[in-house]
Design a protein around this motif. Structure first.
Motif, short mmCIF file in Angstrom:
data_model
loop_
_atom_site.label_atom_id
_atom_site.label_comp_id
_atom_site.label_asym_id
_atom_site.label_seq_id
_atom_site.Cartn_x
_atom_site.Cartn_y
_atom_site.Cartn_z
N GLY A 128 0.83 -1.04 -0.04
CA GLY A 128 0.04 0.07 -0.01
C GLY A 128 0.84 1.44 0.03
O GLY A 128 2.05 1.32 -0.39
N LYS A 129 0.16 2.25 0.41
CA LYS A 129 0.78 3.80 0.27
C LYS A 129 2.21 3.64 1.26
O LYS A 129 3.10 4.37 0.89
N GLU A 130 2.15 3.00 2.16
CA GLU A 130 3.39 3.15 3.31
C GLU A 130 4.66 2.40 2.64
O GLU A 130 5.80 3.01 2.58
N ASN A 131 4.35 1.32 1.94
CA ASN A 131 5.49 0.56 1.09
C ASN A 131 5.76 1.90 -0.02
O ASN A 131 6.95 2.07 -0.25
N GLU A 132 4.85 2.27 -0.47
CA GLU A 132 5.34 3.26 -1.77
C GLU A 132 6.21 4.35 -1.19
O GLU A 132 7.20 4.90 -1.79
N LEU A 133 5.70 5.10 -0.03
CA LEU A 133 6.47 6.04 0.63
C LEU A 133 7.82 5.84 0.91
O LEU A 133 8.80 6.46 0.86
N PHE A 134 7.87 4.70 1.70
CA PHE A 134 9.10 4.30 2.23
C PHE A 134 10.00 3.98 0.94
O PHE A 134 11.25 4.50 1.10
N GLU A 135 9.41 3.20 0.05
CA GLU A 135 10.40 2.92 -1.09
C GLU A 135 11.09 4.03 -1.99
O GLU A 135 12.32 4.03 -2.19
N GLN A 136 10.11 5.15 -1.92
CA GLN A 136 10.49 6.41 -2.44
C GLN A 136 11.40 7.09 -1.74
O GLN A 136 12.65 7.62 -2.08
#
Length: 528
Positions: A35-43
């Protein structure tokens, strides 16, 4: 006095409120994977490391496994190919190689640095050699100019095991005079499309005179931070006006208002970003809301994206400090709780600039699927969950600050440990060592075997309340699991590796240690 080797309770408590808030946010969201948390951390982690791609996965071992597996799937490697790897490492590095039916070629470390001895690598290269895997062990940068030259000479992939070195830097050598140095970006018409320049210049002046509230707030914060690089507002590149630009680093910072969420504008933004990247720019995008409500995080990400330079006019790479994890073709990272950047459970990631490799790794770690219920590869379930991603994103903001505290502890150790039976590894510049561990090496004393002396020191320190750990008591090639492997028959003769297994002892180092605790550790060691 009690000095634990590492108190995970104290490390977590440093940012406990934010960590609990992040976990609660995920729990309340009802979305727990991909979800969003993965997307933000990866970025954010890709920006921090300095790569285009970051793929979260279940743990650090998986991260390395997927790199080699992806290269096999892409036809770059095949079972039976050789990978050069340091003999002095945690076994996970070698497990990732053998898991993929590749052959590890173990190279001795230098006794003074504890890292792979680059003078021994070339003689081990054969027609089946496809990669060099370096390990930034203990938090020390293992990369050298010679390793880079060998990879280029023999067309080898360079893979980094960055499990212990989040935040560490490497300084690539400057190219020969006149040999491909890219000049720093200039201002004004020298960078602009001449056909657009007059109108762009007029519009840029208007925008500088009438900034948005978010632009004004970020500008004031950046000026107050005094990061040390030339920053411009409303800077012209080609046919675009950048909100902010760090010229020496080619970092573009764009602030997005509400209209940027519209589908047509998102497409235009993507085209703009791709165009700027073709000029060597790196684009960071933030929403106005992030500036208003989480300015500290925005500033932290900008700082992380800027590679500190000893020669600001140099190219991005040569003559400029770059993070480990962005040096080679791909890197595996572990976020095991005890790491400098640790989750509250197992977690890992791969970083790379190769889009094809990144896509293959993301699929492999998701059952082999690039599209729901469609499986290109025979993969596995190795995904980073949303809670761990959210927690890591909190801790990432403080990583450089925590590293600095570790470096202060290490400096005291180097300056004050004095015992004739204790040898310290060569001291590196702080840029090149994030001190995940602080290893000391016990020297032989009379007829007492070094392993026995090391164990006696361990017991002595424990009796005075000082926690220690051995990294690692049995060398990988001595482990039972590799006793019958063809590449280890007869068993490899690696005397320096075996010596370090007998002589190494890691002493406490963490961002939570008090001055009194550090002094107590030194006092106990010096009185042994």
């Amino acid at each position: 006095m009690q000095v634990p080797f590492l108190s995970l309770h104290d490390v977590t408590a440093m940012h406990g409120d934010e960590i609990r808030e992040a976990a609660k946010r995920v729990i309340d969201s009802g979305w727990y994977l991909q979800g969003k948390e993965n997307e933000l951390f990866e970025q954010h982690y890709a920006d921090y490391i300095g790569t285009k791609y970051c793929i979260g996965c279940a743990n650090g071992l998986d991260a390395l496994i997927w790199i080699f597996r992806a290269y096999i799937e892409l036809g770059v490697m095949q079972p039976g190919d050789e990978v050069i790897v340091p003999a002095n490492t945690y076994i996970a590095t070698i497990l990732a190689i053998t898991e993929n039916c590749l052959k590890p070629v173990l190279i001795e470390p230098k006794r003074d640095t504890l890292e792979i001895d680059d003078s021994l690598i070339e003689t081990a290269i054969t027609s089946r050699t496809k990669a060099i895997c370096i390990v930034h062990l203990y938090g020390r940068c293992a990369m050298t100019e010679k390793i880079a030259d060998l990879c280029k000479k023999y067309n080898l992939k360079l893979i980094e095991d960055n499990a212990q070195a989040h935040g560490c830097y490497y300084l690539p050598p400057m190219p020969p005079e006149g040999g491909g140095v890219v000049t720093p970006m200039k201002a004004g018409i020298d960078m602009a499309d001449p056909a657009y320049y007059p109108e762009l210049k007029r519009r840029a002046a208007q925008m500088r005179a009438n900034p948005t509230e978010a632009e004004e707030q970020l500008w004031n914060a950046l000026c107050e931070q005094q990061i040390g690089y030339k920053i411009r507002r409303q800077h012209i590149v080609s046919q675009y006006i950048l909100d902010f630009a760090y010229l020496d680093n080619r970092i573009a910072i764009e602030l997005d208002g509400g209209y940027h969420s519209k589908e047509n504008q998102q497409y235009d933004d993507a085209v703009r970003t791709k165009h700027l990247e073709s000029f060597g720019w790196r684009v960071l995008r933030f929403t106005n809301s992030e500036v208003f409500h989480d300015l500290e995080s925005v500033i932290s990400q900008i700082k992380s994206a800027i590679s500190i330079s000893s020669s600001p006019s140099g190219d991005c790479g040569a003559g400029r400090l770059i993070r480990t994890g962005s040096i080679g073709d791909a890197a595996g990272h572990s976020f095991y709780p005890g790491k400098n950047l640790g989750a509250l459970g197992d977690a890992g990631a791969v970083t790379t600039n190769d889009p094809e490799l990144a896509a293959a790794i993301r699929a492999l770690a998701n059952y082999g699927s690039q599209k729901k219920y469609v499986f290109k590869y025979t993969g596995r379930n190795s995904r980073l969950d949303e809670i761990q991603a959210a927690i890591l994103d909190v801790k990432l903001k403080y990583l450089d600050e925590d590293i600095k505290k570790r470096q202060e502890v290490a400096a005291y150790y180097y300056d004050h440990i004095s015992n004739p039976v204790i040898e310290l590894p060569t001291r590196l510049l702080d840029e090149n060592n994030v001190y995940h561990l602080f290893p000391i090496i016990v020297k032989e004393l009379g007829n007492e075997r070094v392993g026995e002396l090391r164990n006696r020191l361990h017991d002595y320190l424990e009796s005075w309340g000082v926690g220690t750990v051995i990294h690692y008591p049995i060398a990988p090639h001595k482990q039972e699991c590799y006793a019958k492997e063809a590449w280890n028959i007869p068993q490899l003769n690696l005397p320096i590796t075996v010596y370090l297994a007998d002589a190494e002892l890691s002493i406490p180092i963490s961002p939570c240690m008090s001055k009194e605790q550090v002094e107590w550790v030194v006092k106990c060691i010096n009185e042994f």
